[in-house]
Write an enzyme that holds these catalytic residues in place. Sequence first.
Site, PDB file in Angstrom:
ATOM      1  N   GLU A  44      72.644 -30.670   4.105  1.00 37.46           N
ATOM      2  CA  GLU A  44      71.712 -29.780   3.415  1.00 37.46           C
ATOM      3  C   GLU A  44      72.360 -29.270   2.139  1.00 37.46           C
ATOM      4  OE1 GLU A  44      69.450 -25.504   4.084  1.00 37.46           O
ATOM      5  OE2 GLU A  44      71.517 -25.834   4.713  1.00 37.46           O
TER       6      GLU A  44
ATOM      7  N   ASP B 262      74.540 -28.168   8.075  1.00 39.89           N
ATOM      8  CA  ASP B 262      73.982 -26.996   7.411  1.00 39.89           C
ATOM      9  C   ASP B 262      74.861 -26.562   6.238  1.00 39.89           C
ATOM     10  OD1 ASP B 262      71.933 -24.844   7.562  1.00 39.89           O
ATOM     11  OD2 ASP B 262      73.691 -23.573   7.874  1.00 39.89           O
TER      12      ASP B 262
END
Length: 900
Positions: free
Chosen positions: A251, A227
């Site tokens: 990400e 993330d």
Amino acid sequence: MLRMQHLLSFLLVTFALLVLRACAAKSVDWRSRAIYQLLTDRFALSNGSTAATCPSGHQGFCGGTWQGIIRQLDYIQGMGFDAVWISPVTKQIDDPSRAWHGYSQSDLYDINDKFGTAEDLKDLAGALHSRNMLLMVDIVVNHFGLDGFPTLTGYPNLNPFNRGADFHNVCFVDDYTNQTNVEKCWLGNPSYPLADVKTTSASVRITYNSWIKELVSNYSIDGLRIDTVKHVEQDFWSGFQRAAGVFAIGEVADGDVRYVCPYQDHMEGVLNYPMYYQLTAFFSNTSKTTDDLGAQMRDLRTQCKDPTLMGAFSENHDQPRFANTTRDMTLALNVMAFTMLADGIPIMYSGQEQHLAGGNDPFNREAIWPRRYRTNTPLYQFIAKLNHVRKLAIETSEGNYATSLAEVIYSDAHTLALRKGPVVAIYNNWGALTPAYGVELKSTGFGAGNELTDVLSCRTTTVGQDGVLRVTVRGGLPLVLFSLAGLKGSGICGGLTIVLCDVVECNISTHGSLPRDGHRQQVESRPANRMRETTSLASHTAVRHGAISEAEMTTTTSHIRMPARPITTHSQRPVAIIAMESVAKLRYRALPLIASPWEHESHQHHSYQHGSPQSTSAEPLTEKPEPVISVRERRSSTPAFRQRQEASSIELFYDLFFVANLTSFTTVHAIDDSESKRDPSLLGTPANLYEAITSYIGFFAILWFTWLQVVLYDIRFAVDSLFERLAKLIHFGVMVTFAVVGTRFNPSMPHETYVTMRQLSLVLMVSRIVLICQYISAMLWVKKHPRITTPLVIHIAAFAVGAVLCLGFFFTFTATSSGQAYIVWYVIIVMEALAVFVSSSRWKSVSFGHTNLNERCGLLTLIILGEGIIVLTKSMNYVVKGENFSKGICAQIISAVFII
């Protein structure tokens, strides 16, 4: 008494764990995978209930668990996905409104007990691996959740970072054009702060690297989704991924190729946000042209290190659902097909298959169970077919499809055609109301006269004599074209098998399906285990009603494709004719002398085709003539051996022979902690500890490698036939002979045991000759396919050399010999193993993927572990009975505990 087998068993288990660690899923494994992303709390309940409420937009726990995911793996695998991405697994802050999704962690070293226990997470990994599926776990490195701002003493509720020096000073990201602000300030807001970890700190980096290595190892994780990667300095990720030892995809939420691509210099994969923004903009807007989409593809191709390792997606938990921007189903089909078949690793977000339409977070994080995991929805079946086609393209191109980049071969304002490996795909954003129109493709890579089939509508088109492929786009639907010859035996668009089935006993229900050639059909979609039950019932019912003779049925997994239509038999009971794709082959036959192990030939010769006399379909089904297949197509249509996920009884019985030999040998060649005197009545019995150890290791190596070579053949090419049964009988005889010669095996005394050594040479030669015959029989079926015959020739050559050497050294063992000729045996077995493993790795058509090798090795390991448990129990009995607690007994207990 310290038996060598228990120590060796422990070493084998340790070696196996090291091998598994070394073989952790790398980028090469992930390229060919398709990922199903889910939010753990919103996917499935532990009890399997679909009645629990979870309102749209709910900010809190709804009850989804890891055990719930295990219960619904059939649903995921039914779409063809072979990897699952789950929410972060670490412990969260107390506030459920910020903890339910998993991105507000408070303790790296504790598990989120809302999702289950540590054992539940291990069970999920095991359940996935048993299906040859991979586990991807979402992780957060950039930040920790806080229930409030830090106190004067730091961050006492966080672990392991709880000092002020471990975090950046409080400031919130407010300028995404300033990378320093992005990396050093906090996400969130004063009401919901996310403490930004100071990842430039050496101590923080060491802790993170140690933690991720431990997490991956403890829970058998195959890959990571990371993330908020862009909020951490780039050079952090290189060491972090090395420590993880598995594939990672990050990400980097930005649409600029120049911003996103440099992150691939530090981690293998990144989510393809640049393509996401262009895909959704083009396919959700019928007035948008292909210009920006085409330009983005060119930029990715030139600026990214490896676009094939980027995650391709059209929905996720941070972006609005595609159906929230347009309800046009044809546009959804186009964007899904592009996601699945263009460059990168395809990722589908749970709920796409049910056409959910949630908007921004949290409304795009709906629970799945209220939709009851329906498998009959158009998008569910559409995704399953796309996955099937993609896997077929990877297999027929020997993996080149996954590593090659798509080429634009046609484009106009609203239509884009791509060629990638053996697939030609045509996409458009006209929408469902557009009239049919023609497209001419000049650079498909297929020559004049080649027939290509659109796998979505099953229409076949022939390349013209001018080399141009002319196709028609109907109703705005995408086209996915594949060589008709390459589809043979795949179960896609043809090769339907007719099965007679009693409607009542098969419990058939009907649902709507995707249009096929413009007609809606009624179909039944079932999980794999239910399908096996259905086909078995079909066979039984058909025989009982006299519709067919006594038959042998073999089944594979698929979905029912054709409508169930009632007919009447002489018993006046309703029976349905059901056509299934590669589901059942009904034949009455005797055991063949020799059988083909290749799936390609079996489908060509034994499947009932469209236009079968039994067919009573609503629309006329005319059998098309066999296509003219060029040499090029023949080479590209490589057969694959029949894959079996379970070992047969006779194969398991052979494994027991191996263990029996090992037990028999160690009974005679027991090893004491002292150097006992040799019993002269037992010829070949070791005289001291050194001889006993070397004899044990040598005999075990010969026995194990012989067993392994037979297993490596069985898992790929063994098909029941008279020839195979004869070969297996000889292999059993070899194992029996091992039991005989093993009692007198002692290489250190060749002058006393030369007869035994001669016998062993002959036995090894015979086993190699049988393997040569078996591989030759497998090769004869595919002699026109050099991609398969080449590795098989290498196998055969290796065993031929081994057989000749064994025969030659038969004559070196005499009553007066005192040399070390037996060492050649060890050289032979290692040489053969290297030849088989290297060639099988180089040529994917004969690789060990999707076989039952793990099962065979696992069962054998369990049996050997059982021996260790028996020794532990016996040793404890000696202690309880009051016998001396000797060093030997102590060593046995310690070894057995380590083995377990």
